[in-house]
Design a protein around this motif. Structure first.
Motif, PDB file in Angstrom:
ATOM      1  N   MET A 167     -10.782   1.523   1.485  1.00  0.00           N
ATOM      2  CA  MET A 167     -10.617   1.445   0.030  1.00  0.00           C
ATOM      3  C   MET A 167     -10.080   0.098  -0.444  1.00  0.00           C
ATOM      4  O   MET A 167     -10.570  -0.479  -1.403  1.00  0.00           O
ATOM      5  CB  MET A 167      -9.698   2.563  -0.454  1.00  0.00           C
ATOM      6  CG  MET A 167      -9.546   2.616  -1.954  1.00  0.00           C
ATOM      7  SD  MET A 167      -8.395   3.911  -2.454  1.00  0.00           S
ATOM      8  CE  MET A 167      -9.523   5.184  -2.968  1.00  0.00           C
ATOM      9  N   GLY A 168      -9.068  -0.433   0.261  1.00  0.00           N
ATOM     10  CA  GLY A 168      -8.463  -1.677  -0.208  1.00  0.00           C
ATOM     11  C   GLY A 168      -9.015  -2.920   0.464  1.00  0.00           C
ATOM     12  O   GLY A 168      -8.521  -4.018   0.242  1.00  0.00           O
ATOM     13  N   SER A 181       0.855  -1.185   0.000  1.00  0.00           N
ATOM     14  CA  SER A 181       0.000   0.000   0.000  1.00  0.00           C
ATOM     15  C   SER A 181       0.891   1.234   0.000  1.00  0.00           C
ATOM     16  O   SER A 181       2.114   1.125   0.062  1.00  0.00           O
ATOM     17  CB  SER A 181      -0.955  -0.009   1.192  1.00  0.00           C
ATOM     18  OG  SER A 181      -0.229   0.003   2.395  1.00  0.00           O
ATOM     19  N   ALA A 182       0.268   2.382  -0.075  1.00  0.00           N
ATOM     20  CA  ALA A 182       1.057   3.601  -0.242  1.00  0.00           C
ATOM     21  C   ALA A 182       0.376   4.800   0.389  1.00  0.00           C
ATOM     22  O   ALA A 182      -0.841   4.843   0.518  1.00  0.00           O
ATOM     23  CB  ALA A 182       1.281   3.870  -1.738  1.00  0.00           C
ATOM     24  N   ARG A 193      -5.599   4.274   5.948  1.00  0.00           N
ATOM     25  CA  ARG A 193      -6.026   3.493   4.796  1.00  0.00           C
ATOM     26  C   ARG A 193      -4.917   2.544   4.328  1.00  0.00           C
ATOM     27  O   ARG A 193      -5.186   1.425   3.888  1.00  0.00           O
ATOM     28  CB  ARG A 193      -6.407   4.456   3.661  1.00  0.00           C
ATOM     29  CG  ARG A 193      -6.745   3.788   2.366  1.00  0.00           C
ATOM     30  CD  ARG A 193      -7.145   4.794   1.323  1.00  0.00           C
ATOM     31  NE  ARG A 193      -6.000   5.590   0.857  1.00  0.00           N
ATOM     32  CZ  ARG A 193      -6.083   6.546  -0.054  1.00  0.00           C
ATOM     33  NH1 ARG A 193      -7.236   6.820  -0.605  1.00  0.00           N
ATOM     34  NH2 ARG A 193      -5.026   7.224  -0.424  1.00  0.00           N
ATOM     35  N   ALA A 194      -3.671   3.008   4.446  1.00  0.00           N
ATOM     36  CA  ALA A 194      -2.548   2.172   4.010  1.00  0.00           C
ATOM     37  C   ALA A 194      -2.256   1.065   5.023  1.00  0.00           C
ATOM     38  O   ALA A 194      -1.940  -0.058   4.640  1.00  0.00           O
ATOM     39  CB  ALA A 194      -1.309   3.031   3.798  1.00  0.00           C
ATOM     40  N   LEU A 242      -4.428  -2.517   5.715  1.00  0.00           N
ATOM     41  CA  LEU A 242      -4.181  -3.713   4.908  1.00  0.00           C
ATOM     42  C   LEU A 242      -3.081  -4.585   5.510  1.00  0.00           C
ATOM     43  O   LEU A 242      -2.783  -5.648   4.973  1.00  0.00           O
ATOM     44  CB  LEU A 242      -3.771  -3.309   3.492  1.00  0.00           C
ATOM     45  CG  LEU A 242      -4.817  -2.565   2.674  1.00  0.00           C
ATOM     46  CD1 LEU A 242      -4.232  -2.118   1.344  1.00  0.00           C
ATOM     47  CD2 LEU A 242      -6.016  -3.460   2.436  1.00  0.00           C
TER      48      LEU A 242
END
Lengths: 288, 255
Positions: free
Chosen positions: B93-94, B73-74, B137-138, B141
């Motif tokens: 999101m992921g 992720s980023a 968000r990153a 995951l």
């Protein structure tokens, strides 16, 4: 003022007082201006109406050329009482809604496909751009030849007129979605269909709604044109009804109805925009 | 291939990339262990971004072999949040949708101190807050590789320091392999275990930070001087260390 400048202490005090006074004055001014703006807006139309009414009452205007505002109002009341107005509005609304649904739906679908895929854009964007430039009123005779004088040519004409504003705004709305956002979604493993439905289309929605708003206006416009071709119902027919040929009061009444409908359409879309796009409302200065 | 390098978040050998005649990098070797925090320094146009895009699967190399662990992720320089989704949705999101996903989002937001903003629209957040959402968000995951692409560059100085502390803390907790791309030598030394310099289409320097983290002590001073020299910059406080013929470029470039 030059005398005051010699004494800084007094100047500070004075400017301080002046400032606080100024704030109060300004807010009152602003309120006054709001009221003023409202009344100025209404004033001119009211004045024009009054002058028109007076000119008609004193016989300066021939009623065959232009009926008085009161007569127009009376005509509208009569049309409402007899039920003709409501029937006409319903007939027109049905046509406009059918045309808008058909044309707007097509424009939306074409715009989404062309916006999301280069292949779609290559296939038909040029053709649509060409068709867009054709004044659709020029197609009325052709539509009559093709589809006769029933409901089809009217609805299809409205539909045709609605395709382009929705198509163009949808297309540009989709294309204006920040590619960096799409890139991020791809990094996070979102699939293409998910990116399209959960990111691209929602973000294109403001532009799509602008297109629909235009389309509603265009639908109203083409309604007028379509209903003046062999129609036996609708507000366009009402204005062109042979019996109304010399009734400028009815014609003006219909014009008034068109303008009110135009306003209503605009308000409707703004309301939809407000409630369908809650995130767009507070997308203020720090929008990213 | 995918599972041969269990301990490595990145394993690249002899990677090359050209854009037409322009060589972005050539014969590049890069290995990054899981849990390791590596900073990549390089001037603008040195190919950092291209390398990064490859690691994220957005671009491919012309030659060589590479393996990048997943999930990856980023966090980018801009938050890149979806404005039409509430904050907690953005965090997911992921994440494949499930019944517990909102709880997971809340936990991730809690880590970055933003659980009070879960229902806010991204447009109402400050730059620092939005960037913390991007971090949540990153991290949600549990990535094997976390790429940080100048994530602090657009923040004000105070927010940047707080954000750097947060990243360091969350790195210690989640232990992803981190590749931090930055212009800022101090930032690189403050956060990373190892610092790389990308210059002239290859990695020209690969130094462990070790005991050189403290900028006030000699090892720290030396490491910084060496990095600045490698980047071709005269460090303001180290005028004597400038190698002959070094090109002077602005230390902090506007982006």
């Amino acid at each position: 003022m030059t005398g005051l400048a010699a004494s800084p202490a007094i100047q500070v005090q004075r400017s301080g007082r002046r400032q606080s006074l100024h704030v109060g004055e300004q807010s009152r001014l602003r309120r006054g201006r709001l009221v003023g703006a409202g009344s100025t807006r209404v004033m001119l139309p009211v004045l024009v109406l009054a002058a028109w009414q007076l000119a008609s009452a004193y016989g300066l205007i021939n009623p065959r050329t232009l009926e008085s505002p009161l007569a127009v109002g009376q005509a509208l009341i009569d049309l409402t009482r007899s039920g003709v107005l409501l029937d006409s509005l319903i007939a027109s609304f049905n046509r406009a809604a059918a045309g808008l649904l058909l044309g707007g739906g097509l424009g939306l679908a074409l715009g989404l496909v062309a916006g999301l895929s280069r292949a779609g854009e290559r296939t038909y964007d040029a053709l649509l751009q060409m068709l867009r430039m054709v004044p659709f009123l020029a197609l009325i005779p052709l539509f009559v030849v093709w589809f006769g004088v029933g409901e089809e040519p009217k609805i299809l004409l409205i539909a045709l007129a609605c395709v382009f504003p929705v198509y163009l705004n949808t297309f540009s709305g989709v294309r204006n979605v920040d590619p960096k956002l799409i890139e991020a979604a791809a990094v996070f493993g979102m699939t293409w269909p998910a990116i399209a439905t959960r990111i691209v289309i929602p973000l294109a929605m403001p532009a799509i709604l602008v297109g629909i708003r235009y389309a509603m206006g265009v639908a109203l416009l083409s309604l007028v044109a379509a209903e003046q071709v062999n129609a036996s119902s609708g507000i366009g027919y009402l204005a062109l009804n042979p019996r109304a040929a010399l009734r400028t009061d009815i014609i003006l009444g219909v014009v008034l109805i068109y303008s009110v409908l135009g306003l209503a359409v605009d308000v409707l879309v703004r309301v939809i925009q407000h409630f369908a796009l809650p995130w767009h409302r507070n997308l203020g200065g720090n929008a990213r | 291939m995918k599972h041969r390098f269990h301990d490595n978040a990145i394993e690249i050998r002899g990677a090359s990339k050209n854009f037409g005649d322009r060589v972005i990098f050539t014969g590049l070797d890069l290995r990054l262990r899981r849990g390791e925090f590596v900073a990549l320094l390089g001037a603008s146009g040195s190919g950092k971004t291209t390398l990064l895009r490859m690691l994220l699967g957005l671009d491919c190399i012309d030659a060589g072999a590479g393996d990048v662990a997943t999930p990856r992720s980023a966090v980018f320089q801009e938050p890149r949040l979806v404005p039409s989704q509430r904050v907690w949705r953005n965090v997911l999101m992921g994440v494949p949708a499930s019944r517990q996903s909102k709880d997971r989002a809340m936990a991730a937001l809690d880590e970055v101190g933003l659980n009070g903003h879960a229902n806010a629209w991204p447009g109402t957040l400050s730059g620092g807050e939005a960037q913390r959402v991007a971090l949540a968000r990153a991290l949600i995951l549990e990535p094997a590789l976390l790429v940080l692409d100048e994530p602090f560059a657009a923040l004000d100085a105070l927010t940047r320091l707080r954000m750097q502390d947060l990243v360091r803390r969350l790195h210690a907790k989640h232990q992803p392999g981190v590749l931090l791309v930055t212009h800022d030598v101090d930032e690189a030394v403050r956060l990373a275990d190892r610092v790389l310099v990308l210059r002239d289409a290859r990695l020209t320097l690969d130094l462990p930070v070790g005991d050189a983290r403290d900028p006030a002590r000699p090892p720290g001073v030396q490491l910084r001087a060496r990095l600045y020299a490698e980047l071709g910059v005269t460090h303001p406080s180290q005028p004597d260390e400038q190698p002959a013929g070094a090109v002077r470029i602005p230390e902090h470039e506007s982006i």
